[in-house]
Design an enzyme around this catalytic site. Structure first.
Site, PDB file in Angstrom:
ATOM      1  CG  ASN A  72       2.049 -18.091   9.677  1.00 30.95           C
ATOM      2  OD1 ASN A  72       1.016 -18.151   9.011  1.00 30.95           O
ATOM      3  ND2 ASN A  72       2.143 -17.399  10.794  1.00 30.95           N
ATOM      4  CG  ASN A 117       2.957 -14.746  11.774  1.00 28.39           C
ATOM      5  OD1 ASN A 117       2.953 -14.294  10.637  1.00 28.39           O
ATOM      6  ND2 ASN A 117       2.001 -14.510  12.656  1.00 28.39           N
ATOM      7  NE  ARG A 123       3.068  -7.763   2.358  1.00 28.56           N
ATOM      8  CZ  ARG A 123       1.898  -7.355   2.834  1.00 28.56           C
ATOM      9  NH1 ARG A 123       1.849  -6.438   3.782  1.00 28.56           N
ATOM     10  NH2 ARG A 123       0.789  -7.857   2.384  1.00 28.56           N
ATOM     11  CG  ASP A 138      -2.369  -6.933   3.674  1.00 31.21           C
ATOM     12  OD1 ASP A 138      -1.249  -7.483   3.593  1.00 31.21           O
ATOM     13  OD2 ASP A 138      -2.550  -5.831   4.236  1.00 31.21           O
ATOM     14  CG  ASP A 139      -5.301 -12.653   4.392  1.00 35.78           C
ATOM     15  OD1 ASP A 139      -5.638 -11.513   4.803  1.00 35.78           O
ATOM     16  OD2 ASP A 139      -4.997 -13.576   5.157  1.00 35.78           O
ATOM     17  CG  ASP A 140      -7.794  -7.988   4.865  1.00 39.54           C
ATOM     18  OD1 ASP A 140      -6.781  -7.743   4.160  1.00 39.54           O
ATOM     19  OD2 ASP A 140      -8.018  -7.411   5.938  1.00 39.54           O
ATOM     20  CD  GLU A 181       4.174  -4.596   6.561  1.00 35.93           C
ATOM     21  OE1 GLU A 181       4.026  -3.999   7.645  1.00 35.93           O
ATOM     22  OE2 GLU A 181       3.202  -4.991   5.885  1.00 35.93           O
ATOM     23  CG  ASP A 182       2.966  -0.417   5.688  1.00 31.16           C
ATOM     24  OD1 ASP A 182       3.605  -0.212   6.745  1.00 31.16           O
ATOM     25  OD2 ASP A 182       1.727  -0.370   5.622  1.00 31.16           O
ATOM     26  NE  ARG A 231       0.683   2.436   9.759  1.00 36.85           N
ATOM     27  CZ  ARG A 231       1.289   1.558   8.975  1.00 36.85           C
ATOM     28  NH1 ARG A 231       1.796   0.456   9.470  1.00 36.85           N
ATOM     29  NH2 ARG A 231       1.397   1.786   7.689  1.00 36.85           N
TER      30      ARG A 231
END
Ligand code: NAG
Ligand code: NAG
Ligand code: NAG
Length: 699
Positions: A477, A498, A503, A519-521, A608-609, A654
């Site tokens: 974003n 964002n 995804r 995920d980016d990490d 979202e998951d 959650r």
């Protein structure tokens, strides 16, 4: 196209002819009724009101006494020797094409009709064919041809003249590939179980066939249609709310069986035996009596679990359709009867069969049927009725589908397709994939990134070493900075907002069926682990297949669902921070997420998951698949954005997501399993060179 009459007949004489015709019609009807009443076969008629509106504009054809007729029906005909399959599949058509001859009125030299040229039922059959996907207006490309000469009721036409009319049809060729519809075959006193006409090679779609006259695989066995069934409302009455075990309601039963039943009724009060009412007109079929008690027919059938359908003068009886429409399980007592659509319908699931000579054991047979089985048969019978019998249109379409399945056998429906009601809870995979997805496509990695540029670059480099990686898609974003060069295609998608749901957007750049969301990490997964994850997904292409797993438990103190991230023996969710799924689920997530789940997720930047796991589990009714041993993931659900720290609040939210989502779904779709996929040689002491996946389970 609709059935439109041809050019106008001579106007001057029209009124005269119509008048004359109506009088003749009335006279013939009266004669037929007079002949058919007063004996025990009084019920042997199917009510077919005549449609008058088109009568006066249809061209009239005179049948001369010396016209030739076809050979008589060939009793040996089978699909292989009498059916010309080369007429089908015209110009590569993948279905049978059916032609209907134009309407004509056939009369003899005295201008007397040779039969009731049109009846409501016959009209509806022709209309149903014309409206179907099989219709063709071109006789030269037709696989099957249907004469528009009404042959439904043997009582209503003259045999010789009707045979002559058929033989005079322009494409008749001794009846080749012609389909003759008949519901009331044979006339007294013998009541043949097949229509008496000279039909040569023609196929017969007929009601009341016996196993002696039915040419298996060639003819189609129809139900004897009952207009009375339509009088019943569709309200289902459960078996336990039906006071009688069995009702016998036909008034045309053979005297010998009538005695037998009367005897049974004396001994068994749960058998309701009805007869014609003594002081009613014998043509009033909506009344039945037991002594002084009067019952409405067919409504009385809704008050019994079982309905007796027994041979009368004719073998096939319209009471079968009345019973099914009433949700009453038919008890068939007509030994050689071929059941309707018997080559595709499994009647044992919906009816009881009893040999005529065993009629005296009727009550013992019925009392041995368990309540559970009664309910199953009732449900199955109602479904069969609704699917194949509930209207002339349904009967006609089923007939055409059966013929189509015979010609295009490679695409024919299976026995299960015909006999199992679609069950929404035993949901099937909507993906229609091969059991194992092909390896060749590879997968697309979709990285949702939050400006953690350093770890993103490392991840890209790591991913590029996974053999089956097809392309990387970075959903970003912000304005991207310089991206490392890799030897696989890489594309950046700039988003306007964002949102977590980005995804799961089914971007058109995704050309593979498999998507790895990551995920980016997530730097702790090795190339071997990712490649192996993809191999596992290929075996379970309809599920979420991935690495970190979670489960849900019911907290019986707070009476709420609880999200569980502890190590347990069970899993019910796989986190989409590192998981494979089919692109179809991205499409469903974007277009068909129930309630306001999607909006809620985007607002709260969480769950979202969990939403994706609910979505897939609801459709497939299956659990996700966890791959490879547990790793020290750095709490992936806490790292979705940098704004959110790994605080307790986020985890509590959650649990609330699970509560909220299961309320929206109306039940808990998540399925729990104790299952994990590891490579075949994992942990075996074996030379590493020979193992396909070595770098598995490292921390
Ligand atoms: C049959 O009897 C019922 C009840 O008496 C009556 O409503 C109905 O009109 C009668 N039908 C015929 C065809 O006579
Ligand atoms: C709650 O669950 C625990 C553990 O399964 C059980 O021992 C306990 O009896 C349950 N309490 C109630 C009120 O059902
Ligand atoms: C659950 O899946 C079924 C079968 O695909 C679908 O018909 C139903 O709408 C889904 N339920 C929700 C709440 O989306």
């Amino acid at each position: 196209m609709t059935l439109k009459p041809g050019p106008a007949a001579i106007n001057r004489y029209r009124r005269f002819f119509v008048g004359l015709f109506l009088i003749l019609l009335l006279v013939t009807t009266l004669i037929i009724y007079a002949l058919s009443t007063g004996t025990y076969e009084g019920d042997e008629r199917v009510h077919m009101p005549i449609l008058l509106d088109n009568l006066n504009r249809v061209p009239e054809i005179v049948i001369k006494p010396d016209l030739p007729i076809s050979n008589s029906r060939n009793p040996q005909c089978s699909y292989y020797d009498c059916f010309n399959v080369y007429k089908c599949g015209h110009k590569g058509s993948d279905k049978i094409l059916v032609y209907v001859y134009p309407l004509k009125k056939y009369v003899d030299e005295q201008a007397i009709p040779i039969g009731s040229w049109m009846s409501q039922e016959f009209y509806l059959i022709l209309q149903s064919i014309i409206d179907s996907r099989f219709y063709t207006p071109n006789p030269d490309e037709a696989c099957i041809l249907v004469p528009s000469i009404n042959t439904l009721n043997q009582n209503r036409f003259r045999t010789l003249e009707t045979s002559q009319a058929l033989a005079s049809l322009s494409h008749w060729k001794d009846g080749e590939n012609h389909l003759i519809f008949n519901m009331v075959p044979g006339s007294g006193p013998d009541y043949n179980s097949v229509v008496e006409l000279s039909l040569g090679q023609a196929l017969i779609a007929g009601g009341g066939f016996s196993s002696w006259t039915y040419r298996s695989g060639f003819d189609v066995s129809l139900p004897v249609y009952s207009p009375m069934a339509a009088q019943l409302d569709s309200q289902q009455i459960a078996a336990q709310d039906r006071p009688w075990v069995v009702v016998s309601s036909q008034i045309n039963i053979h005297p010998e069986y009538t005695q037998e039943l009367a005897h049974l009724a004396q001994e068994h009060s749960e058998l309701l035996m009805l007869e014609a009412c003594p002081n009613m007109q014998s043509s009033n079929y909506s009344m039945r009596c037991r002594g002084d008690e009067v019952y409405h027919y067919p409504q009385v059938l809704k008050r019994a679990k079982f309905c007796l359908v027994i041979r009368g003068a004719r073998l096939g009886q319209p009471s079968l359709m009345d019973a099914m429409a009433a949700g009453c399980i038919p008890v068939m007592c007509a030994d050689s009867l071929v059941m309707p659509f018997e080559d595709v319908i499994d009647w044992k699931r919906a009816a009881i069969f009893i040999l005529e000579e065993n009629l005296n054991s009727l009550m013992e047979v019925l009392s041995s049927v368990s309540d559970e089985h009664v309910t199953e048969m009732q449900v199955q019978g109602s479904w069969l009725y609704q699917s194949y019998f509930s209207s002339i249109n349904a009967v006609t379409q089923t007939t055409l589908e059966i013929l189509n399945d015979r010609v295009f056998a490679q695409r024919a429906r299976t026995f299960e397709d015909w006999n199992l009601p679609p069950n929404p809870l035993a949901a099937r995979s909507p993906l229609f994939l091969q059991l194992t997805a092909p390896r060749s496509q590879g997968f697309t990695a979709v990285i949702l990134t939050y400006d953690r540029v350093e770890s993103l670059f490392l991840l890209i480099q790591k991913l590029s070493k996974v053999p089956s990686l097809n392309k990387i898609l970075i959903v970003w974003n912000n304005q991207p900075s310089m991206i490392p060069k890799i030897d696989k295609p890489l594309k950046i998608i700039k988003t306007t907002a964002n949102k977590l749901s980005n995804r799961f957007y089914p971007y058109e750049e995704i050309e593979t069926e498999a998507i790895l969301t990551i995920d980016d990490d997530i730097l702790m997964l090795t190339a071997d682990e990712l490649e192996f994850g993809y191999e596992v997904w290929r075996e379970f292409p309809d599920r979420i297949v991935g690495f970190p797993s979670r489960t849900h438990v019911w907290d019986n103190v707070t009476m709420h669902w609880k999200y569980e991230s502890e190590w347990t023996n069970q899993i019910s969710m796989v986190l989409t921070g590192a998981a494979f799924h089919h692109k179809y689920w991205s499409y469903l997530y974007t277009t068909a997420m129930p309630g306001n789940i999607k909006e809620w997720v985007d607002q709260h930047m969480n769950c979202e998951d969990i939403a994706m796991n609910f979505l897939v589990a609801n459709v497939t009714q299956k659990a996700p698949i966890k791959v490879t041993p547990r790793k020290k993931f750095k709490c992936p659900e806490c790292t979705n954005t940098e704004m959110l720290s790994a605080d307790l609040n986020h985890m509590m939210e959650r649990s609330q997501c699970i509560d909220r989502f299961s309320a929206i779904y109306g039940y808990m779709p998540l399925q729990t399993v104790e299952f994990r996929a590891d490579p075949v040689l994992y942990k075996d002491t074996f030379p590493e060179k020979l193992k396909r996946f070595n770098d598995i389970g490292s921390l």
